[in-house]
Design a protein around this motif. Sequence first.
Motif, PDB file in Angstrom:
ATOM      1  N   SER A 290       0.668  -1.291  -0.042  1.00  0.00           N
ATOM      2  CA  SER A 290      -0.134   0.083  -0.078  1.00  0.00           C
ATOM      3  C   SER A 290       0.669   1.278  -0.018  1.00  0.00           C
ATOM      4  O   SER A 290       0.522   2.171  -0.600  1.00  0.00           O
ATOM      5  N   MET A 291       1.996   1.274   0.561  1.00  0.00           N
ATOM      6  CA  MET A 291       2.939   2.361   0.636  1.00  0.00           C
ATOM      7  C   MET A 291       3.500   2.412  -0.688  1.00  0.00           C
ATOM      8  O   MET A 291       3.435   3.802  -1.291  1.00  0.00           O
ATOM      9  N   LEU A 292       3.879   1.635  -1.462  1.00  0.00           N
ATOM     10  CA  LEU A 292       4.283   1.395  -2.783  1.00  0.00           C
ATOM     11  C   LEU A 292       3.270   2.040  -3.735  1.00  0.00           C
ATOM     12  O   LEU A 292       3.694   3.100  -4.704  1.00  0.00           O
ATOM     13  N   TRP A 293       1.845   1.412  -3.607  1.00  0.00           N
ATOM     14  CA  TRP A 293       1.051   2.012  -4.291  1.00  0.00           C
ATOM     15  C   TRP A 293       0.657   3.547  -4.176  1.00  0.00           C
ATOM     16  O   TRP A 293       0.633   4.244  -5.157  1.00  0.00           O
ATOM     17  N   ALA A 294       1.055   4.050  -2.695  1.00  0.00           N
ATOM     18  CA  ALA A 294       0.602   5.631  -2.858  1.00  0.00           C
ATOM     19  C   ALA A 294       1.866   6.233  -3.192  1.00  0.00           C
ATOM     20  O   ALA A 294       1.623   7.309  -3.945  1.00  0.00           O
TER      21      ALA A 294
ATOM     22  N   MET B 184       3.684   5.402  -5.823  1.00  0.00           N
ATOM     23  CA  MET B 184       3.408   5.438  -7.351  1.00  0.00           C
ATOM     24  C   MET B 184       2.196   6.310  -7.792  1.00  0.00           C
ATOM     25  O   MET B 184       2.382   7.114  -8.807  1.00  0.00           O
ATOM     26  N   ARG B 185       1.070   6.564  -6.995  1.00  0.00           N
ATOM     27  CA  ARG B 185       0.138   7.501  -7.516  1.00  0.00           C
ATOM     28  C   ARG B 185       0.733   8.904  -7.208  1.00  0.00           C
ATOM     29  O   ARG B 185       0.348   9.898  -8.064  1.00  0.00           O
ATOM     30  N   ALA B 186       1.489   9.221  -6.254  1.00  0.00           N
ATOM     31  CA  ALA B 186       2.010  10.548  -5.903  1.00  0.00           C
ATOM     32  C   ALA B 186       3.095  10.670  -7.287  1.00  0.00           C
ATOM     33  O   ALA B 186       3.190  11.950  -7.736  1.00  0.00           O
ATOM     34  N   PHE B 187       3.790   9.937  -7.552  1.00  0.00           N
ATOM     35  CA  PHE B 187       4.653  10.063  -8.710  1.00  0.00           C
ATOM     36  C   PHE B 187       3.982  10.220 -10.032  1.00  0.00           C
ATOM     37  O   PHE B 187       4.442  10.930 -10.653  1.00  0.00           O
ATOM     38  N   SER B 188       2.809   9.403 -10.135  1.00  0.00           N
ATOM     39  CA  SER B 188       2.003   9.796 -11.405  1.00  0.00           C
ATOM     40  C   SER B 188       1.506  11.201 -11.415  1.00  0.00           C
ATOM     41  O   SER B 188       1.457  11.706 -12.571  1.00  0.00           O
ATOM     42  N   VAL B 189       1.006  11.449 -10.321  1.00  0.00           N
ATOM     43  CA  VAL B 189       0.400  12.830 -10.206  1.00  0.00           C
ATOM     44  C   VAL B 189       1.730  14.063 -10.452  1.00  0.00           C
ATOM     45  O   VAL B 189       1.300  15.005 -11.362  1.00  0.00           O
ATOM     46  N   PHE B 190       2.590  13.661  -9.842  1.00  0.00           N
ATOM     47  CA  PHE B 190       3.746  14.527 -10.373  1.00  0.00           C
ATOM     48  C   PHE B 190       4.014  14.711 -11.725  1.00  0.00           C
ATOM     49  O   PHE B 190       4.363  15.747 -12.246  1.00  0.00           O
ATOM     50  N   ALA B 191       4.391  13.549 -12.285  1.00  0.00           N
ATOM     51  CA  ALA B 191       4.685  13.375 -13.807  1.00  0.00           C
ATOM     52  C   ALA B 191       3.672  13.986 -14.627  1.00  0.00           C
ATOM     53  O   ALA B 191       4.035  14.635 -15.642  1.00  0.00           O
ATOM     54  N   SER B 192       2.346  13.778 -14.259  1.00  0.00           N
ATOM     55  CA  SER B 192       1.116  14.617 -15.031  1.00  0.00           C
ATOM     56  C   SER B 192       1.408  16.087 -15.016  1.00  0.00           C
ATOM     57  O   SER B 192       1.431  16.815 -15.840  1.00  0.00           O
ATOM     58  N   GLN B 193       1.702  16.485 -13.762  1.00  0.00           N
ATOM     59  CA  GLN B 193       1.926  18.091 -13.618  1.00  0.00           C
ATOM     60  C   GLN B 193       3.211  18.602 -14.407  1.00  0.00           C
ATOM     61  O   GLN B 193       3.183  19.572 -15.075  1.00  0.00           O
ATOM     62  N   VAL B 194       4.315  17.708 -14.385  1.00  0.00           N
ATOM     63  CA  VAL B 194       5.679  18.031 -15.119  1.00  0.00           C
ATOM     64  C   VAL B 194       5.268  17.972 -16.592  1.00  0.00           C
ATOM     65  O   VAL B 194       5.477  19.018 -17.406  1.00  0.00           O
TER      66      VAL B 194
END
Length: 161
Positions: free
Chosen positions: A4-8, A10-20
């Motif tokens: 669940s920590m890895l999943w969280a 990954m979601r945070a990284f995905s949001v960051f990548a979308s913003q970039v």
Amino acid sequence: MLASMLWAMMRAFSVFASQVAGVLEKTRLLEETRRRAVYLEGVTATSTALRAAANRAEMLPIIVEQVARLLRSPNVGIYLLASDTEAQMAAARGALAHLVGERRTIPGGLVGGILRSGSAFVTRDASRDERIARRELFHGLECVTGVPLVSQDKRIGVVFA
């Protein structure tokens, strides 16, 4: 727990990548808009300046100066066809200024090649480019471009910068 920590993460990284990605796209669009604005400013300035010219002899120096300003190039020259076999340097500035009045035989050489092909010429090392017969004219210049001048679907000359 670890999953669940890895999943969280990954979601945070995905949001960051979308913003970039969004920022990069906005930056690209802004740069494209700026380039277009500079182009339109150049067209407007050239058009305004050419209105003051009464004939071709007065137009050519204006065109040379506007090309120099738009391309930020101190060296600009215009060869015009003088006959079916010759082109003459009609206007120039910078390192090419001393060539005004010079006639070049075509179809040979770079001028003839550009006129024949109707395509632009670009090199990043003019003093070493084998396509240029008189490389000494461009000694020390990193980049040189030549484009055909076309009027009513007829090639009438070449602009170098």
